[in-house]
Each structure stands twice: as structure tokens, then as C-alpha cells.
Scaffold this motif. Structure first.
Motif, PDB file in Angstrom:
ATOM      1  N   GLU A 148      -7.156 -12.410  -0.613  1.00  0.00           N
ATOM      2  CA  GLU A 148      -6.456 -13.241  -1.601  1.00  0.00           C
ATOM      3  C   GLU A 148      -6.173 -14.641  -1.040  1.00  0.00           C
ATOM      4  O   GLU A 148      -5.976 -14.804   0.164  1.00  0.00           O
ATOM      5  N   ASP A 149      -6.149 -15.622  -1.948  1.00  0.00           N
ATOM      6  CA  ASP A 149      -5.766 -16.991  -1.603  1.00  0.00           C
ATOM      7  C   ASP A 149      -4.304 -17.140  -2.030  1.00  0.00           C
ATOM      8  O   ASP A 149      -4.009 -17.199  -3.218  1.00  0.00           O
ATOM      9  N   LYS A 150      -3.387 -17.192  -1.059  1.00  0.00           N
ATOM     10  CA  LYS A 150      -1.984 -16.996  -1.379  1.00  0.00           C
ATOM     11  C   LYS A 150      -1.146 -18.280  -1.347  1.00  0.00           C
ATOM     12  O   LYS A 150      -1.489 -19.234  -0.665  1.00  0.00           O
ATOM     13  N   MET A 151       0.006 -18.201  -2.040  1.00  0.00           N
ATOM     14  CA  MET A 151       0.970 -19.302  -2.039  1.00  0.00           C
ATOM     15  C   MET A 151       1.593 -19.476  -0.645  1.00  0.00           C
ATOM     16  O   MET A 151       1.726 -20.595  -0.139  1.00  0.00           O
ATOM     17  N   GLY A 152       1.974 -18.364  -0.042  1.00  0.00           N
ATOM     18  CA  GLY A 152       2.637 -18.416   1.267  1.00  0.00           C
ATOM     19  C   GLY A 152       2.069 -17.357   2.188  1.00  0.00           C
ATOM     20  O   GLY A 152       1.010 -16.790   1.909  1.00  0.00           O
ATOM     21  N   ILE A 153       2.780 -17.085   3.283  1.00  0.00           N
ATOM     22  CA  ILE A 153       2.344 -16.170   4.356  1.00  0.00           C
ATOM     23  C   ILE A 153       0.815 -16.249   4.546  1.00  0.00           C
ATOM     24  O   ILE A 153       0.120 -15.248   4.609  1.00  0.00           O
ATOM     25  N   ARG A 154       0.332 -17.493   4.663  1.00  0.00           N
ATOM     26  CA  ARG A 154      -1.112 -17.719   4.606  1.00  0.00           C
ATOM     27  C   ARG A 154      -1.844 -17.325   5.892  1.00  0.00           C
ATOM     28  O   ARG A 154      -3.071 -17.210   5.887  1.00  0.00           O
ATOM     29  N   CYS A 155      -1.095 -17.098   6.993  1.00  0.00           N
ATOM     30  CA  CYS A 155      -1.808 -16.749   8.233  1.00  0.00           C
ATOM     31  C   CYS A 155      -2.152 -15.264   8.299  1.00  0.00           C
ATOM     32  O   CYS A 155      -2.865 -14.846   9.206  1.00  0.00           O
ATOM     33  N   VAL A 156      -1.635 -14.476   7.372  1.00  0.00           N
ATOM     34  CA  VAL A 156      -1.911 -13.042   7.436  1.00  0.00           C
ATOM     35  C   VAL A 156      -2.738 -12.633   6.212  1.00  0.00           C
ATOM     36  O   VAL A 156      -2.424 -13.031   5.095  1.00  0.00           O
ATOM     37  N   PRO A 157      -3.832 -11.887   6.440  1.00  0.00           N
ATOM     38  CA  PRO A 157      -4.675 -11.544   5.298  1.00  0.00           C
ATOM     39  C   PRO A 157      -4.035 -10.509   4.373  1.00  0.00           C
ATOM     40  O   PRO A 157      -3.363  -9.585   4.837  1.00  0.00           O
ATOM     41  N   VAL A 158      -4.242 -10.674   3.082  1.00  0.00           N
ATOM     42  CA  VAL A 158      -3.862  -9.676   2.074  1.00  0.00           C
ATOM     43  C   VAL A 158      -5.145  -9.389   1.294  1.00  0.00           C
ATOM     44  O   VAL A 158      -5.724 -10.297   0.705  1.00  0.00           O
ATOM     45  N   VAL A 159      -5.604  -8.148   1.358  1.00  0.00           N
ATOM     46  CA  VAL A 159      -6.963  -7.855   0.866  1.00  0.00           C
ATOM     47  C   VAL A 159      -6.983  -6.630  -0.052  1.00  0.00           C
ATOM     48  O   VAL A 159      -6.015  -5.882  -0.150  1.00  0.00           O
ATOM     49  N   GLU A 160      -8.158  -6.443  -0.666  1.00  0.00           N
ATOM     50  CA  GLU A 160      -8.424  -5.188  -1.375  1.00  0.00           C
ATOM     51  C   GLU A 160      -9.133  -4.249  -0.400  1.00  0.00           C
ATOM     52  O   GLU A 160      -9.844  -4.700   0.505  1.00  0.00           O
ATOM     53  N   LEU A 161      -8.915  -2.958  -0.593  1.00  0.00           N
ATOM     54  CA  LEU A 161      -9.650  -1.954   0.192  1.00  0.00           C
ATOM     55  C   LEU A 161     -10.483  -1.136  -0.784  1.00  0.00           C
ATOM     56  O   LEU A 161     -10.002  -0.796  -1.864  1.00  0.00           O
ATOM     57  N   HIS A 162     -11.708  -0.836  -0.401  1.00  0.00           N
ATOM     58  CA  HIS A 162     -12.570  -0.029  -1.278  1.00  0.00           C
ATOM     59  C   HIS A 162     -13.002   1.244  -0.554  1.00  0.00           C
ATOM     60  O   HIS A 162     -13.432   1.194   0.599  1.00  0.00           O
ATOM     61  N   PHE A 163     -12.882   2.350  -1.255  1.00  0.00           N
ATOM     62  CA  PHE A 163     -13.313   3.648  -0.718  1.00  0.00           C
ATOM     63  C   PHE A 163     -14.366   4.203  -1.665  1.00  0.00           C
ATOM     64  O   PHE A 163     -14.089   4.409  -2.855  1.00  0.00           O
ATOM     65  N   ARG A 164     -15.562   4.391  -1.166  1.00  0.00           N
ATOM     66  CA  ARG A 164     -16.656   4.924  -1.990  1.00  0.00           C
ATOM     67  C   ARG A 164     -17.207   6.151  -1.273  1.00  0.00           C
ATOM     68  O   ARG A 164     -18.012   6.021  -0.342  1.00  0.00           O
ATOM     69  N   GLY A 165     -16.712   7.306  -1.671  1.00  0.00           N
ATOM     70  CA  GLY A 165     -17.135   8.543  -1.005  1.00  0.00           C
ATOM     71  C   GLY A 165     -16.851   8.484   0.480  1.00  0.00           C
ATOM     72  O   GLY A 165     -17.656   8.942   1.297  1.00  0.00           O
ATOM     73  N   CYS A 166     -15.697   7.909   0.831  1.00  0.00           N
ATOM     74  CA  CYS A 166     -15.344   7.746   2.249  1.00  0.00           C
ATOM     75  C   CYS A 166     -14.931   9.102   2.828  1.00  0.00           C
ATOM     76  O   CYS A 166     -13.954   9.705   2.385  1.00  0.00           O
ATOM     77  N   LYS A 167     -15.703   9.574   3.802  1.00  0.00           N
ATOM     78  CA  LYS A 167     -15.451  10.920   4.343  1.00  0.00           C
ATOM     79  C   LYS A 167     -14.818  10.839   5.732  1.00  0.00           C
ATOM     80  O   LYS A 167     -15.334  10.159   6.618  1.00  0.00           O
ATOM     81  N   VAL A 168     -13.688  11.545   5.853  1.00  0.00           N
ATOM     82  CA  VAL A 168     -13.055  11.670   7.171  1.00  0.00           C
ATOM     83  C   VAL A 168     -12.688  13.141   7.367  1.00  0.00           C
ATOM     84  O   VAL A 168     -12.574  13.892   6.394  1.00  0.00           O
ATOM     85  N   SER A 169     -12.475  13.528   8.612  1.00  0.00           N
ATOM     86  CA  SER A 169     -12.171  14.949   8.827  1.00  0.00           C
ATOM     87  C   SER A 169     -10.689  15.221   8.528  1.00  0.00           C
ATOM     88  O   SER A 169      -9.865  14.298   8.519  1.00  0.00           O
ATOM     89  N   THR A 170     -10.373  16.489   8.294  1.00  0.00           N
ATOM     90  CA  THR A 170      -9.007  16.824   7.854  1.00  0.00           C
ATOM     91  C   THR A 170      -7.954  16.591   8.937  1.00  0.00           C
ATOM     92  O   THR A 170      -6.768  16.636   8.635  1.00  0.00           O
ATOM     93  N   ASP A 171      -8.392  16.319  10.172  1.00  0.00           N
ATOM     94  CA  ASP A 171      -7.349  15.975  11.154  1.00  0.00           C
ATOM     95  C   ASP A 171      -6.747  14.597  10.858  1.00  0.00           C
ATOM     96  O   ASP A 171      -5.778  14.190  11.504  1.00  0.00           O
ATOM     97  N   ARG A 172      -7.303  13.896   9.866  1.00  0.00           N
ATOM     98  CA  ARG A 172      -6.730  12.602   9.450  1.00  0.00           C
ATOM     99  C   ARG A 172      -5.710  12.760   8.300  1.00  0.00           C
ATOM    100  O   ARG A 172      -5.156  11.782   7.824  1.00  0.00           O
ATOM    101  N   LEU A 173      -5.503  13.988   7.848  1.00  0.00           N
ATOM    102  CA  LEU A 173      -4.514  14.208   6.794  1.00  0.00           C
ATOM    103  C   LEU A 173      -3.129  14.013   7.414  1.00  0.00           C
ATOM    104  O   LEU A 173      -2.768  14.712   8.383  1.00  0.00           O
ATOM    105  N   LEU A 174      -2.385  13.070   6.891  1.00  0.00           N
ATOM    106  CA  LEU A 174      -1.089  12.731   7.497  1.00  0.00           C
ATOM    107  C   LEU A 174      -0.172  13.953   7.539  1.00  0.00           C
ATOM    108  O   LEU A 174       0.089  14.581   6.501  1.00  0.00           O
ATOM    109  N   GLY A 175       0.260  14.287   8.727  1.00  0.00           N
ATOM    110  CA  GLY A 175       1.146  15.441   8.901  1.00  0.00           C
ATOM    111  C   GLY A 175       0.433  16.769   8.813  1.00  0.00           C
ATOM    112  O   GLY A 175       1.069  17.821   8.925  1.00  0.00           O
TER     113      GLY A 175
END
Ligand code: CAA
Length: 414
Positions: free
Chosen positions: A198-225
Motif C-alpha cells: 500500500e501507498d500510505k499516508m503515514g508510517i511510510r517506512c514499514v510495509p503494509v501489504v496483501e498476502l495471497h494463499f493459493r493452495g498453500c500447503k504446510v504440515s500440521t505442526d504449523r497449526l498454532l497450539g
């Protein structure tokens, strides 16, 4: 020395103030202009031990609490609001692991973050799910040993710079109270992509982005908790701990702008005298300073309540929301008044105060709009008000005709 701080918070505050004057303030305008991630500042933060302030010692951190985190954020934001969030957002991203992760997840991720070798971000909001955080549509299908994530996240602060993402997605669409799970996703996982910045009004030194997941596969040890259905709870607990950090960012911003206004008004001559000699200017400065101090003390109180935990008797969720909404409204008002006091110069990019005003605006929006904070506060207040039932005896209520007042009236005493 602020008597409301613990000795540890006092030490962190002094250390962070020195750091901010040396490494943050001098480059604040440059990174705002370039809209680039300040890698050199992040490296220095790691070198000085700041990246692990909120991480328990057994996972390589400094073992500090929310109060320690808040004073560091405050001092960094006093030099640059953008760098305040560039730092604090790593706490937002890692709190889900600290609060809800398995032992193996804590051992794998927290030491890397504490050392500053890895950065982390928090993926909750979506195009259609901002304030309504429960209305997510990103899916996490758990099948055997694999989780498949599909969907898009919006407004992910630190996205792209971060190596690790705590992402919240619907794992059990039929469940009412356990629909959402947390999933840890890493940069480079197949099917995971960083989208538009994003092109932002403020906090311009830190990126604010979209994330895309398309059939993103990870193992179940990544399930939080390691268990499905606790994602919403973990996200809410995380926001409770992180909102005082946004409030601290706001206090730092407001303090920074106030200090420029104090220097400017004593040096700007009009009508043959410094404008600080005019009572209308003095009134503004006095109100600004009073509101900043009130906000600061509320932030410290909220942070102390979170560090003490709910068993200590307070309501940390309510205090965190109160601190966030009060301090960020104060920051908007104080930074706007600082621009006003600098007049035409204040409006120009050559002067530092307009940046404080631009950086302040987002604090009223992210990590829950201030409208959401008011909702959280009101819900808590109305719940607590159950304990006030005894007061009914002292006022005439439609369903309570026999109040003390009615009795006094009947007896001719009122
Ligand atoms: N701690 C623990 N559990 C909590 C909780 C808390 N603080 N708040 C709610 N819960 C639990 C409830 O107990 C309830 O559990 P059960 O189903 O077991 O009873 C469940 O969560 C649902 O709670 P609610 O009914 O209160 O939920 P709701 O749908 O009414 O939503 C809300 C409440 C406060 C509006 C919430 O959706 C919210 O906080 N919204 C704002 C989200 C937000 O802050 N987003 C910003 C994301 S980060 C960001 O800004 C980007 C960035 O990168 C900086």
C-alpha cells in the motif's frame, strides 16, 4: 524517574530513549520520504537487545513484560512513529506463539525473533473482515498431516519484510464458537505470495501489504497450539497484549510533536515577542502536555494490568482498549495542534511535525478501530455493572417501585 514504572521498565525506557535519539530520529524523515524499510535501524535494534524484550528468557528473549515493551515502543515512536510500529508489530506477530503456541513452535520461532534474525507479522484482517474479525473467509483445510490455506489477507503490517506470519483462517466452517484456527506460515512456503504494498499516508517506512494463499500447503505442526478452533481466542488475547503497544506508540508520537512545538513557540517571534508568551499558545501547550501525561499513565496502568494477569483482579481487556482509544485520540489531537502551533511551517514537509500527524492517524484505526475499542469497553462496563444492582434501592426505576426514595417520599422525608 517515573514512579509508575518498574525498575526494569525504567531501565528499558532510558536505554530506548538514548537509542532513539542516536539511531531513529536522525533517519526518520529519510525513510518516510523513501518509503523504504529501515533495515539499518532494525539491525541496530537487534544488536542492542530490543527485539526480544517481550519474549520469555527460556526462548532467548529478555523476559520483559508488556510494560517493558510499551516504554520501548514509546521512545522509538517519539523519534519516528513508523519505526515505532516497525518494531512493535513483531510483538503483535509473536504474541500468538507466546500465548498459544506449542512448546516446539515456541522453541523453533521465538529465539530467531528475539535475536532479530527473523521478523514476524500478524495476518488477521481481510478485504471483507476488518472490525468483524470473526467474519474471515480465508480457509485452512486440515487433512491428515497437511493444512491447505486458501484466501487473501489485507493490511498486513511488516508483510514482505517478515519471514514468519501468524495467519488466522476458517478451519471449521460449521462450528459456531471454534470456526477459526491459527496457522504459522513462512516466507517461501509453496502457494504463499506477498501481494501489493500500500501507498500510505503515514508510517511510510514499514510495509503494509496483501498476502495471497493459493493452495498453500504446510504440515500440521504449523497449526498454532496444535489444536483446531482456538484461533479467534488467540487472536483476541494477542490484541489485548498488543493494543497497549499501539497506545504507547501514540504517546511517543504525541510527546515528540509536543517537544517540537515547545521549542518552536519559544523561538518564533511575532508582534515583537516569542509566541510562547501568548496565553492562547500557553493554553494549547498546557492542554497538550496534560493530555499526553494522562494518556501515558493510562497506558502504563493497562500494561501493568496485563503483566499482572486477570487473576490480579483488574480487567486487562477493558484497560487495554481504554488505553488504546484514549492515547490514540490524544495523539491525533496533540499532533494536529502541534501543526497548528507551527502555522504555515508546520504544514510543510521541511518541518517534522506534519509527519507526526500523518503517523498518528493510523493508530486510531489499526489493531481495532477506536469504535471497536469503545464497544469492548462498553461490553465490559455493562458486565461489571451487574455488581451495582444494590444502587437500584436509591433511584426510582420503572421495575423497582419500592426504592429508598419512594419510601422516604411516602414517609414525608423527601
Ligand atoms: N480474550 C479471550 N477471548 C476473547 C476475547 C479476549 N479479549 N474477546 C472475545 N473472546 C472470545 C469470547 O469469549 C467468545 O468465546 P466463546 O465463543 O467461547 O464464548 C469469542 O471470543 C467470540 O467473542 P465475541 O462474541 O465478543 O466476538 P465478536 O464477533 O462480537 O467480536 C470484537 C468482538 C471485539 C468486535 C472483535 O471482532 C475485534 O476485536 N475486532 C477488531 C479486530 C482487530 O482489532 N483487527 C485488527 C487486526 S491487526 C491490524 O490492525 C493490522 C496490523 O498488522 C497492525
Amino acid at each position: 524517574m517515573d514512579p509508575s514504572l518498574t525498575p526494569s521498565a525504567q531501565t528499558w525506557k532510558e536505554k530506548a530513549r538514548e537509542f532513539s535519539e542516536r539511531f531513529v530520529r536522525p533517519v526518520a524523515a529519510k525513510y518516510d520520504r523513501l518509503q523504504e524499510y529501515p533495515w539499518e535501524v532494525k539491525s541496530k535494534l537487534a544488536e542492542h537487545g530490543f527485539m526480544g524484550v517481550w519474549i520469555p528468557k527460556e526462548y532467548g528473549g529478555q523476559g520483559g513484560g508488556v510494560l517493558d515493551l510499551c516504554v520501548v515502543v514509546e521512545e522509538i515512536a517519539r523519534g519516528c512513529g513508523g519505526m515505532g510500529v516497525m518494531y512493535a508489530v513483531n510483538a503483535l506477530g509473536s504474541f500468538p506463539i507466546i500465548l498459544g503456541g506449542t512448546e516446539a513452535q515456541k522453541r523453533k520461532y521465538l529465539p530467531e525473533i528475539a535475536a532479530g534474525r527473523k521478523l514476524i507479522a500478524f495476518g488477521l484482517s481481510e478485504r471483507g473482515a476488518g472490525s468483524d474479525a470473526g467474519g474471515l473467509s480465508t480457509r485452512a483445510v486440515v487433512d491428515g498431516g497437511t493444512i491447505t490455506v486458501d484466501g487473501d489477507k489485507k493490511w498486513t503490517t511488516n508483510g514482505g519484510a517478515a519471514d514468519v506470519y501468524t495467519v488466522f483462517a476458517v478451519s471449521d466452517p460449521e462450528s459456531r464458537s471454534r470456526r477459526i484456527s491459527g496457522v504459522i506460515v513462512e516466507k517461501g512456503d509453496p502457494g504463499f505470495e506477498i501481494g501489493r504494498a500500500e501507498d500510505k499516508m503515514g508510517i511510510r517506512c514499514v510495509p503494509v501489504v496483501e498476502l495471497h494463499f493459493r493452495g498453500c500447503k504446510v504440515s500440521t505442526d504449523r497449526l498454532l497450539g496444535g489444536e483446531r478452533g482456538y484461533g479467534f481466542k488467540h487472536a483476541m488475547m494477542t490484541l489485548d497484549c498488543a493494543r497497549p503497544g499501539v497506545a504507547a506508540q501514540a504517546v511517543g508520537l504525541a510527546q515528540g510533536a509536543l517537544e517540537y512545538a515547545l521549542v518552536y513557540t519559544q523561538n518564533r517571534q511575532q508582534f515583537g515577542q516569542p509566541i510562547s508568551s501568548f496565553q492562547m499558545v500557553q493554553q494549547m501547550l498546557a492542554d497538550m502536555a496534560t493530555r499526553v501525561e494522562a494518556a501515558r499513565q493510562l497506558v502504563y496502568a493497562a500494561a501493568r494490568a496485563l503483566d499482572a494477569g486477570p487473576s490480579a483482579g483488574g480487567n486487562p481487556t477493558k484497560l487495554a482498549a481504554q488505553a488504546k482509544l484514549f492515547a490514540t485520540d490524544v495523539a491525533m489531537e496533540v499532533t494536529t495542534n502541534a501543526v497548528q502551533l507551527l502555522g504555515g511551517y508546520g504544514y510543510m514537509r521541511d518541518y517534522p511535525v506534519e509527519k507526526y500527524m500523518r503517523d498518528a492517524k493510523i493508530t486510531q484505526i489499526y489493531e481495532g478501530t477506536n469504535q471497536v475499542q469503545r464497544l469492548v469497553v462498553a461490553r465490559a462496563l455493562l458486565k461489571e455493572a451487574m455488581g451495582l444492582d444494590g444502587l437500584k434501592a436509591y433511584m426510582p426505576l420503572p421495575d423497582h417501585p419500592n426504592t429508598a426514595l419512594d419510601r422516604d417520599r411516602a414517609a414525608g422525608r423527601a
